[in-house]
Design a protein around this motif. Structure first.
Motif, PDB file in Angstrom:
ATOM      1  N   ARG A 532     -72.161 -50.934  49.877  1.00  0.00           N
ATOM      2  CA  ARG A 532     -71.786 -50.213  48.647  1.00  0.00           C
ATOM      3  C   ARG A 532     -72.768 -50.630  47.540  1.00  0.00           C
ATOM      4  N   VAL A 533     -73.481 -49.657  47.016  1.00  0.00           N
ATOM      5  CA  VAL A 533     -74.510 -49.923  46.007  1.00  0.00           C
ATOM      6  C   VAL A 533     -73.975 -49.484  44.635  1.00  0.00           C
ATOM      7  N   ALA A 534     -73.925 -50.429  43.723  1.00  0.00           N
ATOM      8  CA  ALA A 534     -73.448 -50.129  42.356  1.00  0.00           C
ATOM      9  C   ALA A 534     -74.621 -50.233  41.381  1.00  0.00           C
ATOM     10  N   LEU A 535     -74.776 -49.209  40.529  1.00  0.00           N
ATOM     11  CA  LEU A 535     -75.861 -49.182  39.535  1.00  0.00           C
ATOM     12  C   LEU A 535     -75.254 -49.076  38.149  1.00  0.00           C
ATOM     13  N   ARG A 536     -75.738 -49.964  37.280  1.00  0.00           N
ATOM     14  CA  ARG A 536     -75.314 -49.913  35.872  1.00  0.00           C
ATOM     15  C   ARG A 536     -76.566 -50.057  35.003  1.00  0.00           C
ATOM     16  N   LEU A 537     -76.680 -49.174  33.984  1.00  0.00           N
ATOM     17  CA  LEU A 537     -77.798 -49.262  33.034  1.00  0.00           C
ATOM     18  C   LEU A 537     -77.415 -50.227  31.923  1.00  0.00           C
ATOM     19  N   ALA A 538     -78.345 -51.117  31.642  1.00  0.00           N
ATOM     20  CA  ALA A 538     -78.041 -52.100  30.592  1.00  0.00           C
ATOM     21  C   ALA A 538     -77.731 -51.404  29.268  1.00  0.00           C
ATOM     22  N   LYS A 539     -78.516 -50.332  28.939  1.00  0.00           N
ATOM     23  CA  LYS A 539     -78.243 -49.497  27.754  1.00  0.00           C
ATOM     24  C   LYS A 539     -78.439 -48.058  28.174  1.00  0.00           C
ATOM     25  N   PRO A 540     -77.451 -47.233  28.060  1.00  0.00           N
ATOM     26  CA  PRO A 540     -77.624 -45.835  28.467  1.00  0.00           C
ATOM     27  C   PRO A 540     -78.558 -45.057  27.542  1.00  0.00           C
ATOM     28  N   ARG A 541     -78.914 -45.642  26.332  1.00  0.00           N
ATOM     29  CA  ARG A 541     -79.803 -44.942  25.382  1.00  0.00           C
ATOM     30  C   ARG A 541     -80.785 -45.954  24.821  1.00  0.00           C
ATOM     31  N   VAL A 542     -82.073 -45.613  24.990  1.00  0.00           N
ATOM     32  CA  VAL A 542     -83.129 -46.462  24.421  1.00  0.00           C
ATOM     33  C   VAL A 542     -84.054 -45.593  23.573  1.00  0.00           C
ATOM     34  N   GLN A 543     -84.799 -46.256  22.636  1.00  0.00           N
ATOM     35  CA  GLN A 543     -85.731 -45.501  21.776  1.00  0.00           C
ATOM     36  C   GLN A 543     -87.147 -45.866  22.184  1.00  0.00           C
ATOM     37  N   ALA A 544     -87.924 -44.810  22.488  1.00  0.00           N
ATOM     38  CA  ALA A 544     -89.309 -45.030  22.899  1.00  0.00           C
ATOM     39  C   ALA A 544     -90.035 -45.811  21.820  1.00  0.00           C
ATOM     40  N   PRO A 545     -90.900 -46.734  22.190  1.00  0.00           N
ATOM     41  CA  PRO A 545     -91.386 -46.966  23.566  1.00  0.00           C
ATOM     42  C   PRO A 545     -90.591 -48.032  24.320  1.00  0.00           C
ATOM     43  N   ALA A 546     -89.349 -48.369  23.986  1.00  0.00           N
ATOM     44  CA  ALA A 546     -88.565 -49.392  24.695  1.00  0.00           C
ATOM     45  C   ALA A 546     -88.296 -48.955  26.147  1.00  0.00           C
ATOM     46  N   ALA A 609     -78.489 -48.510  55.469  1.00  0.00           N
ATOM     47  CA  ALA A 609     -79.018 -48.111  54.154  1.00  0.00           C
ATOM     48  C   ALA A 609     -77.948 -47.363  53.372  1.00  0.00           C
ATOM     49  N   ALA A 610     -78.058 -47.453  52.038  1.00  0.00           N
ATOM     50  CA  ALA A 610     -77.075 -46.794  51.170  1.00  0.00           C
ATOM     51  C   ALA A 610     -77.709 -46.529  49.815  1.00  0.00           C
ATOM     52  N   ALA A 611     -77.105 -45.622  49.028  1.00  0.00           N
ATOM     53  CA  ALA A 611     -77.633 -45.267  47.708  1.00  0.00           C
ATOM     54  C   ALA A 611     -76.512 -45.303  46.690  1.00  0.00           C
ATOM     55  N   SER A 612     -76.912 -45.554  45.455  1.00  0.00           N
ATOM     56  CA  SER A 612     -75.935 -45.598  44.370  1.00  0.00           C
ATOM     57  C   SER A 612     -75.696 -44.202  43.822  1.00  0.00           C
ATOM     58  N   ALA A 613     -74.740 -44.088  42.985  1.00  0.00           N
ATOM     59  CA  ALA A 613     -74.538 -42.852  42.218  1.00  0.00           C
ATOM     60  C   ALA A 613     -75.633 -42.724  41.143  1.00  0.00           C
ATOM     61  N   VAL A 614     -75.861 -41.524  40.641  1.00  0.00           N
ATOM     62  CA  VAL A 614     -76.894 -41.262  39.614  1.00  0.00           C
ATOM     63  C   VAL A 614     -76.346 -41.643  38.239  1.00  0.00           C
ATOM     64  N   ARG A 615     -77.198 -42.377  37.507  1.00  0.00           N
ATOM     65  CA  ARG A 615     -76.844 -42.717  36.125  1.00  0.00           C
ATOM     66  C   ARG A 615     -77.828 -42.021  35.184  1.00  0.00           C
ATOM     67  N   LYS A 616     -77.316 -41.581  34.003  1.00  0.00           N
ATOM     68  CA  LYS A 616     -78.133 -40.861  33.004  1.00  0.00           C
ATOM     69  C   LYS A 616     -78.674 -41.842  31.972  1.00  0.00           C
ATOM     70  N   LEU A 617     -79.999 -41.766  31.765  1.00  0.00           N
ATOM     71  CA  LEU A 617     -80.639 -42.588  30.728  1.00  0.00           C
ATOM     72  C   LEU A 617     -81.241 -41.653  29.686  1.00  0.00           C
ATOM     73  N   ARG A 618     -80.889 -41.891  28.406  1.00  0.00           N
ATOM     74  CA  ARG A 618     -81.439 -41.051  27.328  1.00  0.00           C
ATOM     75  C   ARG A 618     -82.497 -41.857  26.587  1.00  0.00           C
ATOM     76  N   VAL A 619     -83.701 -41.256  26.480  1.00  0.00           N
ATOM     77  CA  VAL A 619     -84.813 -41.899  25.754  1.00  0.00           C
ATOM     78  C   VAL A 619     -85.052 -41.095  24.463  1.00  0.00           C
ATOM     79  N   ALA A 620     -84.859 -41.747  23.347  1.00  0.00           N
ATOM     80  CA  ALA A 620     -85.012 -41.052  22.046  1.00  0.00           C
ATOM     81  C   ALA A 620     -86.443 -41.229  21.539  1.00  0.00           C
ATOM     82  N   ARG A 621     -86.905 -40.240  20.706  1.00  0.00           N
ATOM     83  CA  ARG A 621     -88.216 -40.353  20.108  1.00  0.00           C
ATOM     84  C   ARG A 621     -88.201 -41.417  19.040  1.00  0.00           C
TER      85      ARG A 621
END
Length: 622
Positions: A532-546, A609-621
């Motif tokens: 079982r593969v679990a994926l978590r984004l540390a921050k779902p929204r970052v500001q470029a160029p982070a 082999a296994a895959a995680s669910a898709v997580r959304k990452l938003r990159v702001a200008r």
């Protein structure tokens, strides 16, 4: 008849006893074994563990080997002429009678022509059960003796000056006396009998233990005859042979029949045989009836046979004159050879025996015989009447000898083969069949496992013992079979993924009874465990160029190992190795907008082999 109770005594240094009775001669008669000379432990005291009591025996040392006999089967016979002694004119010996009177003496020092009876407790200590000891006191063992007979009996010793000592019992006063017997004692005395006739001793042993307890024993009866035996008059006994003049040819059966010369309801016989060149008759154990059958043997040539008829009190009421046997042999008419079909046999097999004549004759009357180790004579193998025979092999035939004999019409031996010596080993172990049946032929690593059901059988029943089971070379232990020859063994839950062979090996409880065997392999397939593969984004929204960070955790059976790949918008952007099933991956700089982040686990040796669910990452200008 006056009956006196006397207690007979002995000590470690030797004692004397006096056993006396008065009255007419007793009616006792010679018993099966008559001892006329030699060393005899008349009262041999031991302990019988089976009965839990003391036991008396007669230690017969008169032959080549010492034999311990039941007192009720033995007669001590004292020769009148050899034992006759005049009472000395000494006051110390007046208890024997008037000077010059005749008494019958068995001396303290052995006379090889007379019985030399004594008593012994030498075997007693070694016969006692563990934890029991007889006291060390001088009176530890006692023999209570009741005597019946026609005269007085004295047992005593003499000192260095020729005077009697240790005369512990004097029956003239009819008073009971006690003489002690110490343990490990071996005593001889002089025995004196004042009259000819039959004497009966009833002896009862007791002993004191080291703790003060008492050991008791049953009474035993002894018979002593002084002078010639008295046979009741009025009844004669004739012995007839089944061949004229008791003359036989080797191979012809010897049958002797005793017949009283008057009607009687008595039917208890004993037969006595004195071989050619021998001086004593020996009781035969081959018959207790009026008919005696002797096996074919030239040993009987010149032997003398006597029959005796006994009364209800086991007294001799009639005795035959000796009949002398003659056994001759015919000159062989051919050479007879015998062969077995094998050099060695196992118990339970059947020997096939064949014979051949050289030269061949017209005679065809055969019998086969076997003689087992320790037996003196050959015994006919039942049913064998031809040149060939069969013999079922049993354990007692190891070392046995087998011969075949060819007979003429009068059942005299024309030829006899040299013996075949049989070699017999243990019976072959029964063949066994071991099978394994799997309750499941496939399983997943870490999930509930299947079982291996093992069964062991023989042609006649179930296997008895244990089975060892292995899967893919992995030892799964040894397991006991139940009464039906079965065992059920769980396969390991964490059996390595892949295909494995499960094998059971039977180890019999008795290798001589059942043979070991192994099963055919049973195949089990093990699939990898699901991860079982679990994926978590540390921050779902970052500001470029982070740059974003992906926190990954992979769970499974135990701790998964290996690598994970990070995909952004379907493209691999990085690879990282798991540590303790976790890893944090720093994402690359991404253009402004929304992105799909996913992680794929490549799998390891235990996990698919296994895959995680898709997580959304938003990159702001910026």
């Amino acid at each position: 008849m006056k009956r006196l109770l006397i207690t007979s005594l002995a000590s470690a240094v030797g004692v004397a006893a006096v056993l006396a009775a008065t009255g007419p001669a007793a009616s006792a008669a010679d018993r099966e074994v008559v001892l006329t000379q030699g060393h005899i432990d008349l009262f041999d005291v031991t302990y019988d563990p089976a009965a839990g009591r003391l036991r008396l025996a007669v230690g017969d040392d008169t032959g080549a080997q010492k034999v311990f006999r039941d007192p009720s089967t033995v007669t001590i016979a004292v020769d009148e002429d050899l034992a006759a002694t005049a009472v000395p004119d000494l006051p110390a010996y007046s208890f024997l009678g008037a000077p010059g009177d005749t008494v019958y003496l068995l001396p303290f020092s052995q006379n090889p022509d007379l019985p030399w009876p004594g008593w012994s407790t030498e075997r007693l200590m070694g016969s006692l059960p563990a934890g029991t000891e007889v006291s060390t006191a001088a009176d530890a063992v006692r023999l209570s003796v009741a005597v019946e007979g026609p005269g007085q009996v004295h047992a005593y010793q003499s000192n260095a000056f020729g005077s009697p000592i240790n005369h512990y019992v004097d029956t003239r006063d009819a008073g009971p006396d006690t003489i002690p017997i110490s343990r490990n004692a071996h005593v001889h005395t002089e025995w004196s009998f004042s009259a000819l006739g039959e004497y009966t001793f009833t002896v009862t042993p007791t002993a004191t233990t080291a703790t003060g307890g008492t050991l008791s024993g049953d009474a035993a009866t002894y018979h002593v005859r002084v002078g010639d035996p008295v046979v009741a008059p009025g009844l004669g006994l004739d012995v007839a042979a089944n061949r004229p003049n008791a003359e036989y040819l080797y191979g012809q059966g010897i049958t002797l029949t005793a017949t009283p010369d008057a009607a009687t309801d008595l039917d208890h016989y004993h037969w006595f045989i004195k071989g050619a060149g021998q001086t004593e008759y020996v009781v035969s154990n081959r018959s207790g009836t009026r008919e005696l059958k002797l096996p074919t043997s030239t040993v009987w040539d010149g032997a003398q046979v006597v029959a005796k008829l006994y009364g209800h009190d086991h007294e001799v009421v009639a005795e035959s004159e000796p009949i002398t046997l003659a056994v001759d042999t015919l000159e062989p008419t051919t050479v007879l050879t015998a062969q077995a079909d094998r050099a060695a046999y196992q118990i339970g097999q059947t020997a096939v025996l064949t014979s051949a004549q050289s030269p061949q004759t017209a005679d065809d009357h055969y019998h086969w015989y076997v003689r087992k180790p320790g037996e003196e004579f050959y015994t006919w193998i039942d049913g064998t009447r031809a040149a060939d025979a069969t013999l079922p092999i049993t354990a007692d035939l190891q070392g046995a000898e087998v011969v075949v004999r060819l007979f003429d019409g009068d059942h005299a031996v024309l030829a006899e083969s040299a013996p075949i010596v049989l070699t017999v080993g243990p019976a072959a172990a029964a063949a066994t069949t071991t099978t394994v049946r799997l309750t499941r032929t496939s399983q997943r690593y870490g999930a509930a496992p299947g079982r291996a059901d093992v069964a062991v059988s023989t042609a006649s029943g179930a296997g008895a013992g244990r089975v060892s089971v292995s899967a893919g070379g992995r030892d799964l232990g040894t397991h006991a079979l139940d009464g039906r020859g079965r065992a059920s063994v769980a396969l390991p839950a964490r059996l390595a993924p892949g295909a494995h062979q499960v094998v059971a090996r039977f180890v019999p409880a008795d290798a001589s009874a059942q043979a070991a065997s192994s099963s055919a392999p049973a195949r089990v397939t093990v699939a990898k465990a699901r991860a079982r593969v679990a994926l978590r984004l540390a921050k779902p929204r970052v500001q470029a160029p982070a740059r974003g960070r992906a926190v990954v955790r992979v769970a499974g059976v135990g701790t998964p190992t290996g690598k994970v790949r990070v995909l952004v918008d379907g493209k691999r952007v990085g690879t990282a190795a798991l540590r303790n099933g976790r890893v944090v991956v720093r994402l690359p700089r991404l253009r402004a907008g929304r992105h799909d982040v996913r992680v794929r686990f490549a799998g390891d040796r235990h996990h698919a082999a296994a895959a995680s669910a898709v997580r959304k990452l938003r990159v702001a200008r910026r």
